[in-house]
Design an enzyme around this catalytic site. Structure first.
Site, PDB file in Angstrom:
ATOM      1  N   SER A  49      20.784  14.382  24.345  1.00 36.17           N
ATOM      2  CA  SER A  49      20.446  12.963  24.292  1.00 36.17           C
ATOM      3  C   SER A  49      19.055  12.701  23.733  1.00 36.17           C
ATOM      4  CB  SER A  49      20.525  12.358  25.701  1.00 36.17           C
ATOM      5  OG  SER A  49      19.590  12.983  26.562  1.00 36.17           O
ATOM      6  N   CYS A  50      18.251  13.733  23.583  1.00 32.13           N
ATOM      7  CA  CYS A  50      16.878  13.516  23.128  1.00 32.13           C
ATOM      8  C   CYS A  50      16.416  14.678  22.282  1.00 32.13           C
ATOM      9  CB  CYS A  50      15.930  13.320  24.311  1.00 32.13           C
ATOM     10  SG  CYS A  50      14.204  13.169  23.811  1.00 32.13           S
TER      11      CYS A  50
END
Length: 288
Positions: free
Chosen positions: A121-122
């Protein structure tokens, strides 16, 4: 390699009906360690498949390479410690990729190495320093004269969605697609559990096909537009990024500073244009 999806048992509970047991199809998420000339550079969580493209695109995003000729080859490594639930066996899990750069291409600085693996997600988690984010592109996106018909642009999300084969099975993958701004042709589409990985795979496709910089193209993504996705577009010379969801404030700031056209909330017949709206050709009968 055949590990894009996996089957797992699940109990489905429906209130008022009861519960049933059945197999469910999941998107596979596994670590990929990218090495340069044998030296570990980064570990990222990704959906297996198109790993060489992922590595090539990642190196463009980080400013290590800027042309297809800079990328020489890549090979999966096997043996003990290559990751996965069976780590320590001699099985090749295809979770380590060793990249060779062309002669004369400088190896990445030790400062570029990430201290710990990124999550799906990052893609920025674990940067050695915030300064490493402020990479300078080899291409001037602001000077790109690309113009896209709004009528064509509103159709890109549906074209992307129609090609998401693995999402149809799992419901758990992001997608990124590259469109020709003049013809509207879908050039390439990639899916991945991480939105940044999907974009890296698209850019990596361009690297392996010697198509950088990606002038006169539109990068369409299935989710939101983060700072990192704008950075990846700028680094690859892509003049326009369109997302079906919202951009972040920092993504808008970077788009404005770089001269990239950033479109958000591209749904149905409407869109929000946050920067360089002059690149979008609106029909004469439409009031702006």
């Amino acid at each position: 390699m055949g590990r894009i999806t996996a089957r797992r048992p699940v109990v489905k509970i429906t209130l008022g009906v009861g519960e049933t047991r059945r197999p469910d199809t999941l998107a596979v998420e596994e670590p990929l360690e990218i090495r340069i000339a044998g030296t570990p550079l980064v570990v990222t969580m990704r959906t297996p498949g198109h790993d060489v493209e992922l590595a090539a695109g990642f190196l463009v995003s980080e400013g290590v390479i800027s042309a297809g000729e800079h990328f020489r080859s890549a090979i999966h490594c096997g043996g003990p410690g290559t990751g996965g639930p069976l780590a320590g066996t001699t099985e090749n899990t295809y979770n380590v990729l060793d990249v060779s750069l062309a002669p004369g291409v400088a190896l990445p600085s030790a400062d570029l190495a990430r201290n710990f693996y990124t999550t799906s997600s990052c893609g920025l988690c674990g940067k050695a320093s915030i300064e490493a984010v402020e990479t300078v592109s080899a291409y001037d996106v602001a000077a790109d004269g690309t113009v896209v018909d709004a009528e064509a642009l509103v159709g890109f999300p549906d074209l992307l969605r129609a090609q998401q084969a693995v999402f149809d099975k799992t419901g758990g993958l992001h997608a990124a697609a590259l469109f020709d701004a003049e013809t509207g042709e879908l050039l390439v589409l990639r899916e991945d559990v991480g939105r940044h990985n999907a974009v890296d795979k698209v850019v990596g496709w361009a690297v392996l096909n010697d198509r950088l910089p990606l002038r006169s193209t539109v990068l369409q993504v299935s989710g939101r537009a983060s700072f990192e996705l704008v950075q990846k577009a700028v680094m690859a010379g892509i003049p326009m990024l369109a997302a079906v969801s919202a951009p972040s404030s920092l993504a808008v700031e970077l788009a404005e500073a770089s001269g990239l056209t950033l479109v958000g909330f591209l749904r149905g017949r409407s869109m929000n244009v946050y920067s360089r709206a002059d690149r979008i050709r609106v029909p004469a009968h439409v009031t702006v």
